[in-house]
Motif scaffolding. Sequence first.
Motif, PDB file in Angstrom:
ATOM      1  N   GLN A 418       0.703  -0.651  -0.237  1.00 36.64           N
ATOM      2  CA  GLN A 418      -0.290   0.029  -0.010  1.00 36.64           C
ATOM      3  C   GLN A 418       1.141   1.343   0.001  1.00 36.64           C
ATOM      4  O   GLN A 418       0.558   2.492  -0.249  1.00 36.64           O
ATOM      5  CB  GLN A 418      -0.794  -0.087   0.968  1.00 36.64           C
ATOM      6  CG  GLN A 418      -1.955   1.201   1.645  1.00 36.64           C
ATOM      7  CD  GLN A 418      -2.995   1.412   0.373  1.00 36.64           C
ATOM      8  OE1 GLN A 418      -3.428  -0.696  -0.508  1.00 36.64           O
ATOM      9  NE2 GLN A 418      -3.671   2.291  -0.183  1.00 36.64           N
ATOM     10  N   GLU A 420       4.087   1.691  -0.978  1.00 36.64           N
ATOM     11  CA  GLU A 420       4.720   1.662  -2.334  1.00 36.64           C
ATOM     12  C   GLU A 420       3.579   2.270  -3.484  1.00 36.64           C
ATOM     13  O   GLU A 420       3.612   3.492  -4.433  1.00 36.64           O
ATOM     14  CB  GLU A 420       4.840   0.207  -3.333  1.00 36.64           C
ATOM     15  CG  GLU A 420       6.086  -0.200  -2.441  1.00 36.64           C
ATOM     16  CD  GLU A 420       6.397  -1.351  -2.933  1.00 36.64           C
ATOM     17  OE1 GLU A 420       6.237  -2.064  -3.867  1.00 36.64           O
ATOM     18  OE2 GLU A 420       7.700  -2.277  -2.149  1.00 36.64           O
ATOM     19  N   LEU A 421       1.788   1.661  -3.388  1.00 39.58           N
ATOM     20  CA  LEU A 421       1.470   2.379  -4.465  1.00 39.58           C
ATOM     21  C   LEU A 421       1.014   4.052  -3.629  1.00 39.58           C
ATOM     22  O   LEU A 421       0.713   4.594  -5.456  1.00 39.58           O
ATOM     23  CB  LEU A 421      -0.094   1.241  -4.115  1.00 39.58           C
ATOM     24  CG  LEU A 421       0.738   0.163  -4.970  1.00 39.58           C
ATOM     25  CD1 LEU A 421      -1.934  -0.235  -4.257  1.00 39.58           C
ATOM     26  CD2 LEU A 421      -0.025  -0.117  -6.389  1.00 39.58           C
ATOM     27  N   ASN A 422       0.766   3.838  -2.834  1.00 44.60           N
ATOM     28  CA  ASN A 422       0.736   5.286  -2.411  1.00 44.60           C
ATOM     29  C   ASN A 422       1.605   6.730  -2.747  1.00 44.60           C
ATOM     30  O   ASN A 422       1.552   7.774  -2.141  1.00 44.60           O
ATOM     31  CB  ASN A 422       0.621   6.204  -0.500  1.00 44.60           C
ATOM     32  CG  ASN A 422      -1.382   5.048  -1.254  1.00 44.60           C
ATOM     33  OD1 ASN A 422      -1.519   4.475  -1.748  1.00 44.60           O
ATOM     34  ND2 ASN A 422      -1.233   4.527   0.469  1.00 44.60           N
ATOM     35  N   THR A 425       5.412   9.147  -6.483  1.00 43.38           N
ATOM     36  CA  THR A 425       6.942   9.163  -7.902  1.00 43.38           C
ATOM     37  C   THR A 425       6.486   7.883  -7.827  1.00 43.38           C
ATOM     38  O   THR A 425       7.434   7.129  -9.325  1.00 43.38           O
ATOM     39  CB  THR A 425       7.740   9.490  -7.464  1.00 43.38           C
ATOM     40  OG1 THR A 425       8.763   8.606  -5.862  1.00 43.38           O
ATOM     41  CG2 THR A 425       8.330  10.496  -6.844  1.00 43.38           C
ATOM     42  N   GLN A 426       6.149   6.435  -7.563  1.00 38.68           N
ATOM     43  CA  GLN A 426       6.082   5.683  -8.021  1.00 38.68           C
ATOM     44  C   GLN A 426       4.710   5.269  -9.461  1.00 38.68           C
ATOM     45  O   GLN A 426       4.711   5.105 -10.010  1.00 38.68           O
ATOM     46  CB  GLN A 426       6.168   4.549  -7.287  1.00 38.68           C
ATOM     47  CG  GLN A 426       7.563   4.286  -6.761  1.00 38.68           C
ATOM     48  CD  GLN A 426       8.579   3.662  -6.102  1.00 38.68           C
ATOM     49  OE1 GLN A 426       7.510   2.760  -5.912  1.00 38.68           O
ATOM     50  NE2 GLN A 426       9.620   3.977  -5.051  1.00 38.68           N
ATOM     51  N   PHE A 427       4.443   4.607  -8.480  1.00 36.60           N
ATOM     52  CA  PHE A 427       2.877   3.875  -9.006  1.00 36.60           C
ATOM     53  C   PHE A 427       1.320   4.839  -8.886  1.00 36.60           C
ATOM     54  O   PHE A 427       0.305   4.555  -9.723  1.00 36.60           O
ATOM     55  CB  PHE A 427       2.414   2.415  -8.556  1.00 36.60           C
ATOM     56  CG  PHE A 427       3.948   1.540  -8.382  1.00 36.60           C
ATOM     57  CD1 PHE A 427       3.740   0.902  -9.581  1.00 36.60           C
ATOM     58  CD2 PHE A 427       4.353   1.126  -7.161  1.00 36.60           C
ATOM     59  CE1 PHE A 427       4.182  -0.046  -9.997  1.00 36.60           C
ATOM     60  CE2 PHE A 427       5.168  -0.315  -7.301  1.00 36.60           C
ATOM     61  CZ  PHE A 427       5.820  -0.630  -8.747  1.00 36.60           C
ATOM     62  N   LYS A 428       1.595   5.452  -8.053  1.00 31.58           N
ATOM     63  CA  LYS A 428       0.407   5.914  -7.869  1.00 31.58           C
ATOM     64  C   LYS A 428       0.294   7.510  -8.755  1.00 31.58           C
ATOM     65  O   LYS A 428      -1.058   7.471  -9.626  1.00 31.58           O
ATOM     66  CB  LYS A 428       0.272   7.009  -6.431  1.00 31.58           C
ATOM     67  CG  LYS A 428      -1.324   7.714  -6.056  1.00 31.58           C
ATOM     68  CD  LYS A 428      -1.303   7.907  -4.408  1.00 31.58           C
ATOM     69  CE  LYS A 428      -2.677   8.577  -4.480  1.00 31.58           C
ATOM     70  NZ  LYS A 428      -2.212   8.834  -3.009  1.00 31.58           N
ATOM     71  N   ARG A 430       1.527   7.522 -11.671  1.00 30.79           N
ATOM     72  CA  ARG A 430       1.220   6.653 -12.821  1.00 30.79           C
ATOM     73  C   ARG A 430      -0.188   5.808 -13.000  1.00 30.79           C
ATOM     74  O   ARG A 430      -0.976   6.228 -14.300  1.00 30.79           O
ATOM     75  CB  ARG A 430       1.714   5.741 -13.146  1.00 30.79           C
ATOM     76  CG  ARG A 430       3.727   5.532 -13.045  1.00 30.79           C
ATOM     77  CD  ARG A 430       4.300   4.762 -13.675  1.00 30.79           C
ATOM     78  NE  ARG A 430       5.883   5.046 -13.620  1.00 30.79           N
ATOM     79  CZ  ARG A 430       6.397   3.838 -13.931  1.00 30.79           C
ATOM     80  NH1 ARG A 430       6.699   2.557 -13.787  1.00 30.79           N
ATOM     81  NH2 ARG A 430       7.808   4.328 -13.777  1.00 30.79           N
ATOM     82  N   LEU A 431      -1.373   5.311 -11.868  1.00 29.12           N
ATOM     83  CA  LEU A 431      -2.182   5.134 -11.885  1.00 29.12           C
ATOM     84  C   LEU A 431      -2.855   5.938 -11.805  1.00 29.12           C
ATOM     85  O   LEU A 431      -4.280   6.117 -13.236  1.00 29.12           O
ATOM     86  CB  LEU A 431      -2.179   4.107 -10.493  1.00 29.12           C
ATOM     87  CG  LEU A 431      -1.417   2.919 -10.816  1.00 29.12           C
ATOM     88  CD1 LEU A 431      -2.389   2.090  -9.164  1.00 29.12           C
ATOM     89  CD2 LEU A 431      -2.305   1.885 -11.527  1.00 29.12           C
TER      90      LEU A 431
END
Length: 507
Positions: A418, A420-422, A425-428, A430-431
């Motif tokens: 969670q 990492e998703l938040n 600079t990473q997945f959030k 991009r999502l």
Amino acid sequence: MAFNFGTPSGTSGTAAATAAPAGGFGGFGTTSTTAGSAFTFSAPTNTGTTGLFGGTQNKGFGFGTSFGTTTGTSTGLGTGLGTGLGFGGFNTQQQQQSTLGGLFSQPTQAPTQSNQLINTASALSAPTLLGDERDAILAKWNQLQAFWGTGKGYFNNNIPPVEFTQENPFCRFKAVGYSCMPDNKDEDGLVVLVFNKKETDIRSQQQQLVESLHKVLGGNQTLAVNVEGIKTLPDDQTEVVIYVVERSPNGTSRRVPATTLYAHFEQANIKTQLQQLGVTLSMTRTELSPAQIKQLLQNPPAGVDPIIWEQAKVDNPDSEKLIPVPMVGFKELLRRLKVQDQMTKQHQTRLDIISEDISELQKNQTTSMAKIAQYKRKLMDLSHRTLQVLIKQEIQRKSGYAIQADEEQLRVQLDTIQSELNAPTQFKGRLNELMSQIRMQNHFGAVRSEERYYIDADLLREIKQHLKQQQEGLSHLISIIKDDLEDIKLVEHGLNETIHIRGGVFS
């Protein structure tokens, strides 16, 4: 397809020729034809001079009587028809006399045949009818008739003229073709009946036909008539293949042998009843034994040159399935052509049916693929719902208990995922970007769904080529302008230097 390995039962050779089944081959029983020019693999029983293959000869092309089983002296079907129609039952062994008549018997009237050959040679070479030079003209005329295969050859006042038929050795309108050999056994009990009716009439009255044939067999309740197949023949005729099943009191059943059934159909009173039903030809459909095939190939048919016959055997494309058969005269050629046209139409009809079946299967496949995709989506939805139910059930089951070690480890892993998703600079990030693009596409797709344009691939390629050429032209123009600017700078620099020199001189 064109020549029938059967035993015609018609009363006329010409009728037998026109009623020969197409694409099918009957058995090898006796025949009662009296005359004609048809070619069937049976031995005619008319009287006359000695033939090439047996004790009698006619205008037909005979290949033996019953090929192994005589039926002329048979009492009918099995143990006899006097005490009721029976085919011998299951405990009574039929004793049939083996014979190789017709094709396989030796000539018994060789002197008559020799005299006929001598008379033919005299008519063609040295007639003595007039006793002057006109005999030479008569000889040429007889030769022409012999080549043609028709007419009478007069050669002597005291001897009857020679009848020239298409079976004579000098007839030129002859050829050798190939026909399929039957592969059915006598135990299969297949008998071919050729009706002088159309196929539609036969199929519409098939049940009445079966009942009529059962009455012809005596109406015995232990016998059952079955139709193996129905096929159209030229000249509005139809071939019906039947077999008879005999049931015993103990419950077992067997097929009546083809030769036995054919022998019953060949009886005079039975044949009359069949003719009243419209039957013009009957024959068995049984295979040839290796000895019979060897004997058949070793003896050329009447009127066929042995050299041509040997060459036909060499040129046989499939000696295991095909057998050479003579074609004499244009009538026989026309008959084979009609049969071939009929078979071609049947093949085309079958191809059309197969094509329709393939189209239907393709439609079913498309429908099945759509249903499979629908069921996959439904399965995924049900899997998610099942997972939610399991989660709620597990929560209720674990309520009131302390968190275990493995659950704590799973919680830590989930928290890590969670975080990492938040992370912005990473997945959030991009999502969020993907979600915004999806919303924009859905919005513009709903607004401009009717304004979508598609460019053909070839047109798009031409546009790219044109734009590329324009870009190259612009690049070339830019390079020319740059060169001109450099030249202008050089000119300007030279003018400035000239002005400076002149100013120094005047000062």
